[in-house]
Write a protein that holds these residues in place. Structure first.
Motif, PDB file in Angstrom:
ATOM      1  N   GLN A 102      37.736  28.079  17.160  1.00  0.00           N
ATOM      2  CA  GLN A 102      37.167  27.672  18.583  1.00  0.00           C
ATOM      3  C   GLN A 102      35.873  28.456  19.219  1.00  0.00           C
ATOM      4  OE1 GLN A 102      39.862  25.891  20.930  1.00  0.00           O
ATOM      5  NE2 GLN A 102      38.672  26.385  22.695  1.00  0.00           N
ATOM      6  N   GLU A 103      36.097  29.908  18.904  1.00  0.00           N
ATOM      7  CA  GLU A 103      35.207  30.792  19.225  1.00  0.00           C
ATOM      8  C   GLU A 103      34.909  31.841  18.385  1.00  0.00           C
ATOM      9  OE1 GLU A 103      34.837  31.935  23.302  1.00  0.00           O
ATOM     10  OE2 GLU A 103      32.645  32.208  23.000  1.00  0.00           O
ATOM     11  N   ASP A 104      33.398  32.260  18.321  1.00  0.00           N
ATOM     12  CA  ASP A 104      33.509  33.839  17.363  1.00  0.00           C
ATOM     13  C   ASP A 104      32.688  34.576  18.281  1.00  0.00           C
ATOM     14  OD1 ASP A 104      32.441  35.503  15.641  1.00  0.00           O
ATOM     15  OD2 ASP A 104      31.935  33.982  14.320  1.00  0.00           O
ATOM     16  N   LEU A 105      33.436  35.377  18.868  1.00  0.00           N
ATOM     17  CA  LEU A 105      32.880  36.102  19.780  1.00  0.00           C
ATOM     18  C   LEU A 105      32.515  37.678  19.563  1.00  0.00           C
ATOM     19  CD1 LEU A 105      32.629  36.377  23.078  1.00  0.00           C
ATOM     20  CD2 LEU A 105      34.834  37.052  23.202  1.00  0.00           C
ATOM     21  N   ALA A 106      31.253  38.115  19.847  1.00  0.00           N
ATOM     22  CA  ALA A 106      31.132  39.653  19.614  1.00  0.00           C
ATOM     23  C   ALA A 106      31.558  40.152  20.490  1.00  0.00           C
ATOM     24  CB  ALA A 106      29.621  39.794  19.311  1.00  0.00           C
ATOM     25  N   ILE A 107      32.159  41.444  20.259  1.00  0.00           N
ATOM     26  CA  ILE A 107      33.052  42.498  21.442  1.00  0.00           C
ATOM     27  C   ILE A 107      31.781  43.652  21.472  1.00  0.00           C
ATOM     28  CG2 ILE A 107      34.523  43.965  21.901  1.00  0.00           C
ATOM     29  CD1 ILE A 107      35.474  41.094  21.825  1.00  0.00           C
TER      30      ILE A 107
END
Ligand SMILES: Nc1ncnc2c1ncn2[C@@H]1O[C@H](COP(=O)(O)OP(=O)(O)OP(=O)(O)O)[C@@H](O)[C@H]1O
Ligand SMILES: [Mg+2]
Lengths: 274, 267
Positions: B222-227
């Motif tokens: 659904q999402e690939d989020l950089a922290i």
């Protein structure tokens, strides 16, 4: 009376020794002692000659079994019993492990196993006697033919029931086949295997006696049958007493081994209970 | 960060479980890549196929279709470069072995000298703070300690990638915080790449350098989020950062969408 002695022995400091002695000997011996007393009184009151008192039997026990009969009858019986038990355990665990591990083997052998298991082993005695003669081998074979089943079937079930997560753990770390057998499959099955061995032991003892009652000329079972046929009633009872003692000794030995082998299993149960 | 090369590549992964009552499509179409030295968290609704995905990565399950590659080589079975910490730690440790025996078991078939092997085991147990419990049996330990043993076993195996499946789902909050810091430390001090599955949003943001949000079944990313939080993390200060709150709110929203079956609003 016995219970009281037990309680006195329990002192906070002497817990290790005192309590163990009390629980190990006095409690278990209390009831048999009581039975003996009751039996003694009952047999004194009774006129039946097939029902001798314990003192008569003890006397017969010493006269009958202490001496050459021990070497000629008891030791050979115990030797065959030990051989039969050992063979049953080795065959049961080895074959059970293979059958449990390989499904094709299981499907191949299942009908056959069901069939053989259903045959009461004493029925086999005449057959085995024809094939092997009245030999030690024949008697050991009869013992194994009965005692192997509980061990075999329990091992199969235990091996099949290996936990899936434990298996996957072994897979993910690429544990080798032998390591898997030795460190996962057999220990995981060990509670079942030990339950099977326990059942096997009592079957083995029964078959030891029966195998000697047919066309035999020595052995504990033969002696008991001989005494009975010749109306040596106290001697016969002393033989039964000896058999009981062998059974108790067998169970005690098994208990010691089981506690060692299944220490982890009992440990978990204790933790869960707490 | 040192120069990073691609470690894992997952492309159009699909997994269907065949069963008597009908097929279950656990994973629909999942694609992502992971660089060496990264710590990637995977979150998703319950039952969305996280465990299935990990098993495919670890070579324990064959995907129905798609590619899983590690270091450019297709994964066809369990690899010596991967170690798994399972969700059910109680069933993953062997109760008949001591803590030390458990950690040592996977090393037996590695060609190591006895000293080297013992040193690996001792180091791994010390790293998780269980040097003193080596002779105990797993069932004599608390849940948190058992999970540490599982981690020590994985660490002693010296994998390139550590794959962890909701490892702390069953331990209490304080232990959990300690174990999270332990994972961060293993990651930074030993440079192990980690794939960490969790259903806890805070945990994913606190631990991860990247968070993959999975949709509900049949699953896609659904999402690939950089922290973009600083690499030194601390249970109190990091969690108090405004950015932390923003990120966790964002992930939370995405999970809610995933549960409702919507695709990502803003990509
Ligand atoms: N061996 C199996 N056979 C058939 N279906 C399975 C199997 N394992 C999992 N499933 C199904 O696949 C789906 C995904 O399961 P999976 O365990 O991967 O989810 P998960 O995200 O790890 O769940 P959880 O959050 O509860 O750990 C579920 O619907 C499950 O019922
Ligand atoms: Mg899961």
């Amino acid at each position: 009376m016995t219970a009281q002695t037990g309680r006195i022995a329990v002192r906070p400091r002497g817990r290790g020794v005192g309590r163990r002695v009390a629980e190990g000997f006095l409690y278990p011996l209390g009831l048999p002692f009581l039975l003996l007393v009751v039996w003694g009184m009952a047999s004194t009151a009774s006129e039946n000659r097939f029902f001798p008192g314990p003192l008569t039997i003890f006397e017969a026990f010493g006269d009958t079994w202490v001496g050459p009969a021990f070497v000629d009858d008891v030791l050979p019986s115990l030797y065959r019993l030990a051989l039969g038990i050992t063979a049953s355990i080795v065959i049961g665990i080895a074959a059970g492990t293979l059958i449990g591990l390989f499904q094709w083997l299981r499907e191949l052998l299942e009908p056959l196993l069901e069939f053989f298991r259903a045959i009461p082993p004493p029925v086999l005695i005449p057959v085995v006697m024809l094939l092997l003669g009245i030999t030690d081998t024949m008697k050991v074979v009869v013992i194994v033919s009965g005692a192997v089943w509980p061990i075999l079937l329990n091992t199969i079930d235990g091996v099949r029931a290996t936990d899936s997560v434990m298996s996957e753990t072994a897979d993910s770390f690429r544990i080798t086949w032998w390591e898997r057998l030795w460190f996962l499959v057999l220990p995981a099955a060990s509670p079942r295997i030990m339950a099977g061995v326990r059942q096997g032991l009592s079957v083995a003892l029964i078959l030891m006696v029966i195998s000697e009652m047919f066309a035999s000329s020595a052995g504990l079972g033969y002696r008991i049958a001989y005494f009975q046929r010749n109306y040596l009633i106290a001697e016969m009872w002393s033989g039964i007493l000896l058999l009981g003692l062998v059974g108790v000794l067998l169970a005690a030995t098994f208990g010691v081994v089981e506690r060692r082998v299944l220490r982890w299993y009992h440990g978990i149960r204790e933790v869960n209970r707490a | 960060m040192p120069d990073r090369s691609m470690l894992l590549r997952v492309e159009h992964l699909r997994k269907v479980y065949g069963s008597a009552t009908g097929d279950v499509e656990a994973i629909g179409d999942v694609s992502f890549t992971m660089d060496a030295g990264e710590l990637v968290c995977i979150v998703g609704p319950s039952g969305c196929g996280k465990t299935t995905l990990l098993k495919c990565l670890a070579g324990l399950l064959r995907p129905t279709s798609g590619i899983v590659e590690m270091d450019g080589v297709p994964v066809t079975g369990p690899s010596p470069a991967m170690a798994v910490v399972f969700q059910e730690y109680g069933r993953s440790l062997y109760p008949w072995l001591t803590v030390r025996g458990n950690v040592e078991l996977p090393l037996r078939h590695k060609r190591l000298s006895r000293e080297a092997r013992e040193k690996l085991v001792t180091d791994a147990l010390d790293a998780v703070g269980l040097g003193h419990a080596a002779r105990s049996h797993p069932w004599q330990l608390s849940g948190g300690m058992q999970q540490r043993v599982a981690i020590a076993r994985a660490v002693a195996y010296q994998p390139e990638v550590l794959i962890m499946d909701e490892p702390f789902a069953a331990v209490d909050a304080q232990t959990r915080a300690d174990l999270e810091d332990l994972v961060r430390e293993l990651h930074t001090a030993r440079g192990i790449s980690i794939v960490f599955v969790t259903h806890d949003i805070d945990e994913s943001v606190y631990l991860g350098e990247r968070v993959l949000v999975l949709s509900k079944s049949p699953t896609w990313v659904q999402e690939d989020l950089a922290i973009d939080l600083p690499p030194e993390r601390d249970q109190i200060t990091t969690r108090a950062l405004l950015r932390f709150t923003e990120l966790r709110t964002h992930v939370y929203d995405q999970i809610q969408r995933a549960k409702r079956g919507e695709t990502a609003a803003a990509r």
